[in-house]
Design a protein around this motif. Structure first.
Motif, PDB file in Angstrom:
ATOM      1  N   PHE A   1      54.847-123.555 -83.969  1.00 34.64           N
ATOM      2  CA  PHE A   1      54.531-122.131 -84.083  1.00 34.64           C
ATOM      3  C   PHE A   1      55.618-121.303 -83.399  1.00 34.64           C
ATOM      4  CE2 PHE A   1      50.526-124.158 -84.833  1.00 34.64           C
ATOM      5  CZ  PHE A   1      49.873-123.345 -85.736  1.00 34.64           C
ATOM      6  N   ARG A   2      55.992-120.191 -84.053  1.00 37.28           N
ATOM      7  CA  ARG A   2      56.987-119.289 -83.481  1.00 37.28           C
ATOM      8  C   ARG A   2      56.465-117.844 -83.400  1.00 37.28           C
ATOM      9  NH1 ARG A   2      58.072-123.517 -82.161  1.00 37.28           N
ATOM     10  NH2 ARG A   2      60.039-124.669 -82.294  1.00 37.28           N
ATOM     11  N   THR A   3      55.185-117.684 -83.610  1.00 41.26           N
ATOM     12  CA  THR A   3      54.480-116.438 -83.302  1.00 41.26           C
ATOM     13  C   THR A   3      53.161-116.797 -82.633  1.00 41.26           C
ATOM     14  OG1 THR A   3      55.399-115.039 -85.062  1.00 41.26           O
ATOM     15  CG2 THR A   3      53.245-114.445 -84.243  1.00 41.26           C
ATOM     16  N   PHE A   4      52.878-116.136 -81.525  1.00 42.89           N
ATOM     17  CA  PHE A   4      51.606-116.295 -80.836  1.00 42.89           C
ATOM     18  C   PHE A   4      50.839-114.981 -80.917  1.00 42.89           C
ATOM     19  CE2 PHE A   4      54.626-119.041 -78.412  1.00 42.89           C
ATOM     20  CZ  PHE A   4      54.177-120.246 -78.937  1.00 42.89           C
ATOM     21  N   VAL A   5      49.573-115.057 -81.287  1.00 47.46           N
ATOM     22  CA  VAL A   5      48.731-113.870 -81.430  1.00 47.46           C
ATOM     23  C   VAL A   5      47.658-113.915 -80.350  1.00 47.46           C
ATOM     24  CG1 VAL A   5      47.201-112.553 -82.938  1.00 47.46           C
ATOM     25  CG2 VAL A   5      49.104-113.853 -83.922  1.00 47.46           C
ATOM     26  N   MET A   6      47.727-112.992 -79.418  1.00 50.96           N
ATOM     27  CA  MET A   6      46.703-112.873 -78.381  1.00 50.96           C
ATOM     28  C   MET A   6      45.667-111.863 -78.865  1.00 50.96           C
ATOM     29  SD  MET A   6      49.226-112.820 -75.051  1.00 50.96           S
ATOM     30  CE  MET A   6      47.956-112.170 -73.979  1.00 50.96           C
ATOM     31  N   GLN A   7      44.483-112.374 -79.185  1.00 51.96           N
ATOM     32  CA  GLN A   7      43.408-111.537 -79.723  1.00 51.96           C
ATOM     33  C   GLN A   7      42.205-111.602 -78.803  1.00 51.96           C
ATOM     34  OE1 GLN A   7      42.316-111.634 -84.046  1.00 51.96           O
ATOM     35  NE2 GLN A   7      40.403-112.480 -83.285  1.00 51.96           N
ATOM     36  N   GLY A   8      41.535-110.465 -78.627  1.00 54.24           N
ATOM     37  CA  GLY A   8      40.345-110.479 -77.795  1.00 54.24           C
ATOM     38  C   GLY A   8      39.568-109.190 -77.883  1.00 54.24           C
ATOM     39  N   GLY A   9      38.404-109.195 -77.265  1.00 53.70           N
ATOM     40  CA  GLY A   9      37.626-107.975 -77.144  1.00 53.70           C
ATOM     41  C   GLY A   9      38.311-106.997 -76.198  1.00 53.70           C
ATOM     42  N   GLU A  10      37.794-105.801 -76.130  1.00 50.60           N
ATOM     43  CA  GLU A  10      38.350-104.805 -75.198  1.00 50.60           C
ATOM     44  C   GLU A  10      37.799-105.113 -73.810  1.00 50.60           C
ATOM     45  OE1 GLU A  10      38.493-100.743 -76.419  1.00 50.60           O
ATOM     46  OE2 GLU A  10      38.998-101.240 -78.482  1.00 50.60           O
ATOM     47  N   ASP A  11      38.482-106.026 -73.152  1.00 50.32           N
ATOM     48  CA  ASP A  11      38.085-106.580 -71.862  1.00 50.32           C
ATOM     49  C   ASP A  11      38.869-105.876 -70.761  1.00 50.32           C
ATOM     50  OD1 ASP A  11      37.655-108.128 -69.596  1.00 50.32           O
ATOM     51  OD2 ASP A  11      37.925-110.047 -70.611  1.00 50.32           O
ATOM     52  N   GLY A  12      38.162-105.174 -69.890  1.00 55.24           N
ATOM     53  CA  GLY A  12      38.818-104.391 -68.845  1.00 55.24           C
ATOM     54  C   GLY A  12      39.642-105.216 -67.880  1.00 55.24           C
ATOM     55  N   ALA A  13      39.395-106.513 -67.805  1.00 56.66           N
ATOM     56  CA  ALA A  13      40.171-107.358 -66.894  1.00 56.66           C
ATOM     57  C   ALA A  13      41.610-107.536 -67.367  1.00 56.66           C
ATOM     58  CB  ALA A  13      39.500-108.719 -66.745  1.00 56.66           C
ATOM     59  N   PHE A  14      41.850-107.291 -68.644  1.00 54.86           N
ATOM     60  CA  PHE A  14      43.213-107.428 -69.168  1.00 54.86           C
ATOM     61  C   PHE A  14      43.964-106.117 -68.960  1.00 54.86           C
ATOM     62  CE2 PHE A  14      41.415-111.014 -71.748  1.00 54.86           C
ATOM     63  CZ  PHE A  14      42.171-111.998 -71.127  1.00 54.86           C
ATOM     64  N   SER A  15      44.361-105.904 -67.733  1.00 53.29           N
ATOM     65  CA  SER A  15      45.117-104.705 -67.359  1.00 53.29           C
ATOM     66  C   SER A  15      46.527-104.777 -67.905  1.00 53.29           C
ATOM     67  CB  SER A  15      45.176-104.595 -65.835  1.00 53.29           C
ATOM     68  OG  SER A  15      45.913-105.695 -65.312  1.00 53.29           O
ATOM     69  N   ASP A  16      47.213-103.658 -67.869  1.00 53.49           N
ATOM     70  CA  ASP A  16      48.613-103.654 -68.293  1.00 53.49           C
ATOM     71  C   ASP A  16      49.425-104.631 -67.451  1.00 53.49           C
ATOM     72  OD1 ASP A  16      47.961-101.732 -70.124  1.00 53.49           O
ATOM     73  OD2 ASP A  16      48.889-100.065 -69.042  1.00 53.49           O
ATOM     74  N   ALA A  17      49.156-104.651 -66.140  1.00 56.53           N
ATOM     75  CA  ALA A  17      49.920-105.514 -65.246  1.00 56.53           C
ATOM     76  C   ALA A  17      49.734-106.987 -65.624  1.00 56.53           C
ATOM     77  CB  ALA A  17      49.497-105.275 -63.800  1.00 56.53           C
ATOM     78  N   PHE A  18      48.491-107.384 -65.872  1.00 60.38           N
ATOM     79  CA  PHE A  18      48.220-108.778 -66.248  1.00 60.38           C
ATOM     80  C   PHE A  18      48.888-109.119 -67.576  1.00 60.38           C
ATOM     81  CE2 PHE A  18      45.731-111.805 -68.734  1.00 60.38           C
ATOM     82  CZ  PHE A  18      45.704-112.905 -67.871  1.00 60.38           C
ATOM     83  N   LEU A  19      48.689-108.276 -68.577  1.00 58.22           N
ATOM     84  CA  LEU A  19      49.232-108.564 -69.896  1.00 58.22           C
ATOM     85  C   LEU A  19      50.756-108.569 -69.894  1.00 58.22           C
ATOM     86  CD1 LEU A  19      46.773-106.470 -72.099  1.00 58.22           C
ATOM     87  CD2 LEU A  19      46.929-108.966 -72.011  1.00 58.22           C
TER      88      LEU A  19
END
Length: 351
Positions: free
Chosen positions: A104-122
């Motif tokens: 694979f040469r593309t990774f798709v990160m998909q998820g609900g609108e989870d507040g724990a995924f801050s800009d800093a974390f992502l």
């Protein structure tokens, strides 16, 4: 095919556009002959731009925690029966490592609108993925965020962003979502993504509750005007623990018809044959490829969470939907005359 339908098919093929009323007519009057003509033209255009290549994306379902309560979605916040999870940075990177080794040469990160995924974390996760795998693309599908957030994610190295608009009709949108979610907000996010520089994707459900041919015509007009790099459409499939549990599923036939129409409207578009299509109909994914699709997204998520990201009933996550069974998927795609390739599969601006 009657004269009017023949005219509409010929006009779409020659001009790549119809009026909203003409799209509605085309949908309502479609028959075997018009479907075949549009399918043949969609395949011709796709082969002209992308050849016989089918691009694979490694899907990593990073969280099924969501602050939203969309009436159709199995991971809506009100579903108390949903067993929640959230992947750590290490788990996401492990998925990427496995995916890279598989080709694979593309990774798709998909998820609900989870507040724990801050800009800093992502941003931290994105930067590490790009550092480890500089020849890979990162696609995000994490819902509505601020323009500033999109800018940070893009600057961290994310390449693409998928945000399905679900319906381009405001009243219909309000029938599918609680009142705190609006079509205006969704459209503003799509504009922000495009202006930020992302390869941007939109999309909609086919056969969602209360949907009419007029609603679908508005979706097609929106795609023609917005010119997205990607469009994800799939049949609506109900989830047993949502308000729409008893609504009928959408149609694989209509979904494939619309795949062909979208390819003709916007020939270079990256167009997935979705998991929902494969779930609804055995061989549905291959049927989508034969109607103009050129992307498939096998599941790279950890095996112990795949059955927890259940957006709708009986969602496929094993067999050829699993990244680990890539050989099986390659055989299925080869059997209908196409070949899976291991590259980023970027949008080609052929217009």
């Amino acid at each position: 095919m009657n004269k009017r339908t023949d005219y509409l098919v010929s006009k779409l093929i020659s001009s790549h556009s119809l009026t909203a009323d003409e799209y509605r007519e085309l949908i309502e009057q479609r028959d075997g002959e018009s479907t075949l003509r549009l399918q043949q033209e969609a395949v011709r255009l796709r082969k002209q731009i992308y050849g016989d290549k089918v691009f694979i994306r490694g899907l990593i379902e990073v969280s099924n925690i969501c602050k939203n309560d969309c009436y159709y979605c199995g991971i809506r916040k009100s579903n108390r029966l949903c067993e929640r999870y959230r992947l750590s940075k290490e788990e996401i990177l492990s998925c990427c490592r496995d995916g890279y080794d598989l080709g694979f040469r593309t990774f798709v990160m998909q998820g609900g609108e989870d507040g724990a995924f801050s800009d800093a974390f992502l941003c931290d996760v994105i930067r590490e993925i790009k550092e480890l795998y500089p020849d890979c693309a990162v696609t995000l599908s994490l819902g509505e965020r601020s323009r500033e957030s999109y800018k940070r994610l893009y600057e961290a190295g994310a390449d693409r962003y998928l945000l399905r608009h679900e319906t381009a009709d405001e009243k219909h949108y309000s029938m599918l979502h609680p009142e705190n979610l609006t079509l205006a907000s969704r459209m503003e996010c799509l504009r922000a993504l495009k202006e930020t520089g992302f390869q941007t994707g939109c999309g909609f459900m086919v056969g969602s509750p209360y949907q009419t041919a007029e609603h679908l015509a508005k979706d097609l007009k929106f795609i023609g005007d917005f010119r997205p790099d990607m469009v994800g459409i799939g049949p609506f499939i109900p989830h047993k623990d949502t308000p729409f549990a008893d609504h009928p599923a959408g149609s694989a036939e209509l979904t494939c018809f619309l795949l062909s129409v979208i390819r003709i409207i916007h020939p270079p578009v990256l167009l997935p044959a979705t998991t929902a299509l494969g779930t609804l109909e055995d061989g549905g994914r291959e049927r989508g490829i034969l109607h103009g699709a050129n992307v498939i997204m096998p599941n790279l998520s950890p095996t112990d969470v795949r059955d927890k990201y259940m957006l709708y009933n009986n969602k496929l996550s094993t067999g050829a939907e699993s990244a680990q069974k890539l050989h099986e998927l390659k055989e299925k795609i080869s059997s209908v005359g196409y070949r899976i390739v291991c590259d980023r599969g970027d949008f080609i601006n052929a217009e």
